[in-house]
Design a protein around this motif. Structure first.
Motif, mmCIF file in Angstrom:
data_model
loop_
_atom_site.group_PDB
_atom_site.id
_atom_site.type_symbol
_atom_site.label_atom_id
_atom_site.label_comp_id
_atom_site.label_asym_id
_atom_site.label_seq_id
_atom_site.Cartn_x
_atom_site.Cartn_y
_atom_site.Cartn_z
ATOM 1 N N LYS A 76 -9.979 22.010 84.878
ATOM 2 C CA LYS A 76 -8.852 22.461 84.044
ATOM 3 C C LYS A 76 -8.860 21.722 82.709
ATOM 4 O O LYS A 76 -9.342 20.600 82.613
ATOM 5 C CB LYS A 76 -7.534 22.178 84.765
ATOM 6 N N GLY A 78 -7.078 19.607 80.967
ATOM 7 C CA GLY A 78 -5.933 18.729 81.151
ATOM 8 C C GLY A 78 -5.674 17.852 79.948
ATOM 9 O O GLY A 78 -6.259 18.031 78.876
ATOM 10 N N ASP A 79 -4.782 16.913 80.147
ATOM 11 C CA ASP A 79 -4.447 15.968 79.083
ATOM 12 C C ASP A 79 -5.355 14.748 79.144
ATOM 13 O O ASP A 79 -5.995 14.480 80.146
ATOM 14 C CB ASP A 79 -2.986 15.517 79.219
ATOM 15 N N ARG B 115 -10.553 16.928 76.803
ATOM 16 C CA ARG B 115 -10.847 15.761 77.641
ATOM 17 C C ARG B 115 -12.313 15.352 77.505
ATOM 18 O O ARG B 115 -12.638 14.175 77.392
ATOM 19 C CB ARG B 115 -10.532 16.075 79.121
#
Lengths: 136, 142
Positions: A76, A78-79, B115
């Motif tokens: 995913k 994500g952060d 990320r």
């Protein structure tokens, strides 16, 4: 079918790492040595790999599902969190000490087993330590 | 020192990209070595063993190629102690950081994952610093 395709994809990955020079740790270390005899080859590896990989991802995103599986399992978006930064920092230190990351180590293990086996065993132990600490 | 090999490295990079692209398009999966190692360690052999087969191809192909069409790169590794310390940190750090050079560096960058871009910047930075310290401050680097 999936098995044969996976074998071929693994072969492409291994062959690519081998011909790119990534199975030679001193080539990695010389890329990381900006203050020495810098070898920028790794830039070309990423420059060749990322756009082609991106094309595959783009084609995947235009479909409901992949060709051979019924679902898509990619990480995913994500952060940014502490483990990501801390883990990557530790990874980079190890990469700079050994001049090897996991993919090239697997690719090189049959070529230079006496050097690479110790690395791979330590890598698996490091991975197991993570399981002990964080998955207990 | 090693020779700068733009053609070999670009060509090898394209093969790596084809592997990642194939895994995206055909499997809907990423070829992150960290995840593949983790699942293999946990004996997670579902999904038609594709990860095990991928590893077999990855491990076997370079040996095969070295016999029929060897690369010009040679092999020169740091001392065993460095390989073991480095290997341990790579194994642990890549699990904490959810990926390594293949997962974040190739697959994540290809998806423009925020990320992964951060991970690559961080590990490149610490790796550059590490090599500077080992080679130019301590003078112990290979």
């Amino acid at each position: 079918m999936k098995s044969i395709v996976a074998l071929i994809l693994g072969g492409l990955f291994g062959g690519g790492l081998y011909y790119a020079g990534m199975t030679n740790p001193s080539k990695i270390l010389n890329f990381l040595d900006l203050a020495g005899q810098w070898d920028p080859s790794l830039v070309f590896v990423m420059g060749g790999g990322i756009p082609v990989a991106a094309l595959g991802y783009f084609l995947l995103m235009r479909r409901q599902k992949p060709v051979l599986f019924n679902d898509i399992q990619v990480p995913k978006f994500g952060d940014i969190d502490r483990p990501l930064v801390l883990g990557s920092a530790i990874f980079g230190i190890g990469w700079g000490i050994a001049g090897m990351c996991p993919g090239p180590a697997f690719a090189a293990v049959l070529l230079e087993p006496q050097a690479i086996l110790g690395y791979l065993i330590a890598l698996l132990l490091g991975s197991l330590l993570y399981e002990r600490i964080h998955r207990a | 020192m090693t020779e700068f090999t733009p053609i070999w490295s670009l060509s090898g990079g394209i093969l790596i990209g084809l592997s990642a692209a194939g895994a995206f398009f055909l499997f809907g999966r990423v070829i992150g070595m960290t995840g593949i190692v983790a699942r293999t360690l946990n004996f997670d052999f579902g999904e038609a063993n594709w990860r095990v087969m991928f590893l077999i191809g990855l491990i076997g192909t370079p040996l095969l190629l070295s016999l029929i069409a060897p690369s010009p790169h040679g092999f020169e590794a740091p001392p065993l102690a460095a390989l073991i310390i480095g290997g341990f940190l790579v194994g642990y750090g890549s699990r904490v950081g959810s990926g390594c050079t293949s997962g974040h560096g190739i697959c994540g960058m290809a998806r423009l994952s925020k990320r992964s871009i951060v991970a690559v910047c961080v590990f490149m930075f610490t790796a550059f610093v590490t090599v500077f310290v080992t080679r130019h401050v301590l003078g112990v680097g290979a």
